[in-house]
Design a protein around this motif. Structure first.
Motif, PDB file in Angstrom:
ATOM      1  N   PHE A  32       0.886  -1.346  -0.101  1.00  0.00           N
ATOM      2  CA  PHE A  32      -0.048  -0.171  -0.043  1.00  0.00           C
ATOM      3  C   PHE A  32       0.993   1.174  -0.084  1.00  0.00           C
ATOM      4  N   PHE A 119      -6.764   3.855   5.729  1.00  0.00           N
ATOM      5  CA  PHE A 119      -6.669   2.380   5.149  1.00  0.00           C
ATOM      6  C   PHE A 119      -6.666   1.279   6.163  1.00  0.00           C
ATOM      7  N   ALA A 142     -11.310   3.037   4.629  1.00  0.00           N
ATOM      8  CA  ALA A 142     -11.592   2.014   3.651  1.00  0.00           C
ATOM      9  C   ALA A 142     -10.851   0.862   4.253  1.00  0.00           C
ATOM     10  N   ASP A 144      -9.838  -3.732   4.001  1.00  0.00           N
ATOM     11  CA  ASP A 144      -9.465  -4.706   3.264  1.00  0.00           C
ATOM     12  C   ASP A 144      -9.670  -5.955   4.126  1.00  0.00           C
ATOM     13  N   MET A 168     -13.035  -3.081   0.678  1.00  0.00           N
ATOM     14  CA  MET A 168     -12.318  -3.209  -0.569  1.00  0.00           C
ATOM     15  C   MET A 168     -11.725  -4.516  -0.486  1.00  0.00           C
ATOM     16  N   LYS A 201     -12.498  -6.011  -5.992  1.00  0.00           N
ATOM     17  CA  LYS A 201     -11.176  -6.104  -7.215  1.00  0.00           C
ATOM     18  C   LYS A 201     -11.334  -7.441  -7.798  1.00  0.00           C
ATOM     19  N   ASP A 234      -3.436  -4.467  -2.666  1.00  0.00           N
ATOM     20  CA  ASP A 234      -3.005  -3.408  -1.880  1.00  0.00           C
ATOM     21  C   ASP A 234      -2.262  -2.236  -2.589  1.00  0.00           C
ATOM     22  N   ALA A 237      -5.427  -0.417  -3.774  1.00  0.00           N
ATOM     23  CA  ALA A 237      -5.767   0.581  -2.576  1.00  0.00           C
ATOM     24  C   ALA A 237      -4.963   1.702  -2.307  1.00  0.00           C
ATOM     25  N   MET A 241      -6.540   5.315  -2.492  1.00  0.00           N
ATOM     26  CA  MET A 241      -6.766   6.422  -1.188  1.00  0.00           C
ATOM     27  C   MET A 241      -5.779   7.449  -1.373  1.00  0.00           C
ATOM     28  N   GLY A 262      -6.152   3.513  -8.797  1.00  0.00           N
ATOM     29  CA  GLY A 262      -5.832   2.197  -8.189  1.00  0.00           C
ATOM     30  C   GLY A 262      -5.569   1.159  -9.139  1.00  0.00           C
TER      31      GLY A 262
END
Ligand code: AMP
Length: 306
Positions: A32, A119, A142, A144, A168, A201, A234, A237, A241, A262
């Protein structure tokens, strides 16, 4: 606008048909921030063991990643081992060793608590909730998760849904969480449980943004060489973000653009093993790929010519 990520900082051993890695730096927070920092500074919260190669973290620091929230403690770093199928569309987790993550209780440095964009990367949902508790007034959260947590801590994953804006996840995770094979229905199942948006995704099929009143689809960038899909989600993301944080605009057109940022970031991630695909990418490279996406999906309806 500050952007914070909590997630795993891992040593990955990954086999694809094109090669393999052993104990290569990875993890949700690393992918990320390697992607996000190309567009916007990133604050990281996580833990590493005494065996983690700190040079990798130093390199991230030089690219604008604030590691004040990363602790190094005695013990083994988080390790993950996986094998991809021949067409890279599925993978099998062979081993997950939590190591120092098993005892980790994140404590946010004071300067991190007021981050506007947050995130919650793939990590124990208990720790994701622990981070959220310490935030003062995030504008957008957000989150995951992964099959591992959906199976082992389902109640906490559902609790988390009540406190976040965007879930996400990838398509198999959305299916597993909702118990529905249809990803659109799975996304709406998610929307009924708290989040105002779901981003699903879909690997080589791109990604889908679903809100109660709109659906937006971005394709995956067509690449002739894909080496390692690890971390693409990631990186996606991170791009999504970081673009939102850098523009501080949550309007629908900007959320759609963030989806393309993204997807652009995910496409760089898969072009090499581990985090190498993101290492030499500049903001200008990302913008050029975003323009290529525009060309890729542009078409005329033909109605003007009648
Ligand atoms: P992705 O390919 O985007 O799904 O992310 C893969 C990354 O997630 C790898 O770098 C792994 O180290 C990390 N990972 C895998 N399993 C877990 C888990 N159970 N908790 C936290 N991180 C994980």
């Amino acid at each position: 606008m500050s952007l914070l990520v909590v997630g795993s900082i891992a040593l990955d051993s990954v086999a694809t048909p094109f090669g393999e890695t052993a104990d290569a730096p990875g993890g949700s927070a690393v992918f990320f921030s390697a992607a996000g920092a190309i567009l916007h500074p990133v604050q990281v919260v996580g833990v590493v063991g005494s065996d983690y190669p700190l040079g990798v973290l130093k390199a991230l620091e030089r690219r604008g990643v604030d590691l004040t929230g990363v602790q190094q403690v005695p013990g083994e770093s988080f390790r993950w081992k996986a094998k991809y199928s021949y067409d890279l569309s599925s993978r099998e987790t062979l081993d997950t060793r939590l190591g120092v993550f098993a005892e980790f209780r994140p404590k946010l440095p004071d300067g991190f608590r007021d981050a506007r964009y947050v995130f919650l990367g793939n990590i124990d949902p208990d720790l994701q909730l622990g981070v959220l508790d310490q935030m003062t007034h995030p504008a957008l959260v957000a989150c995951d998760t992964m099959n591992y947590w959906i199976q082992s801590k389902n109640d906490l994953v559902l609790e988390l849904l009540r406190h976040i804006d965007i879930l996400m996840v990838n398509d198999s995770e959305a299916r597993e969480l909702s118990g529905d094979w249809n990803v659109y229905r799975a996304a709406h199942w998610v929307l009924k449980r708290g989040p105002r948006m779901a981003v699903i995704k879909q690997g080589e099929h791109g990604a889908l943004l679903v809100s109660p009143d709109a659906t937006f689809k971005v394709p995956a960038y067509p690449l002739q060489e894909v080496f390692d899909p690890t971390g693409a989600g990631d990186a996606f993301a991170g791009g999504f973000m970081a673009y939102l944080a850098s523009t501080d605009d949550l309007s629908t057109p900007n959320l759609r653009r963030a989806m393309v940022y993204g997807a652009a970031m995910g496409s760089f991630a898969v072009e090499a093993f581990g985090i190498h695909g993101l290492e030499n990418v500049s903001a200008a490279d990302v913008r050029a790929r975003v323009r290529a996406f525009k060309d890729l999906v542009h078409f005329e309806t033909g109605e003007d010519h009648r």
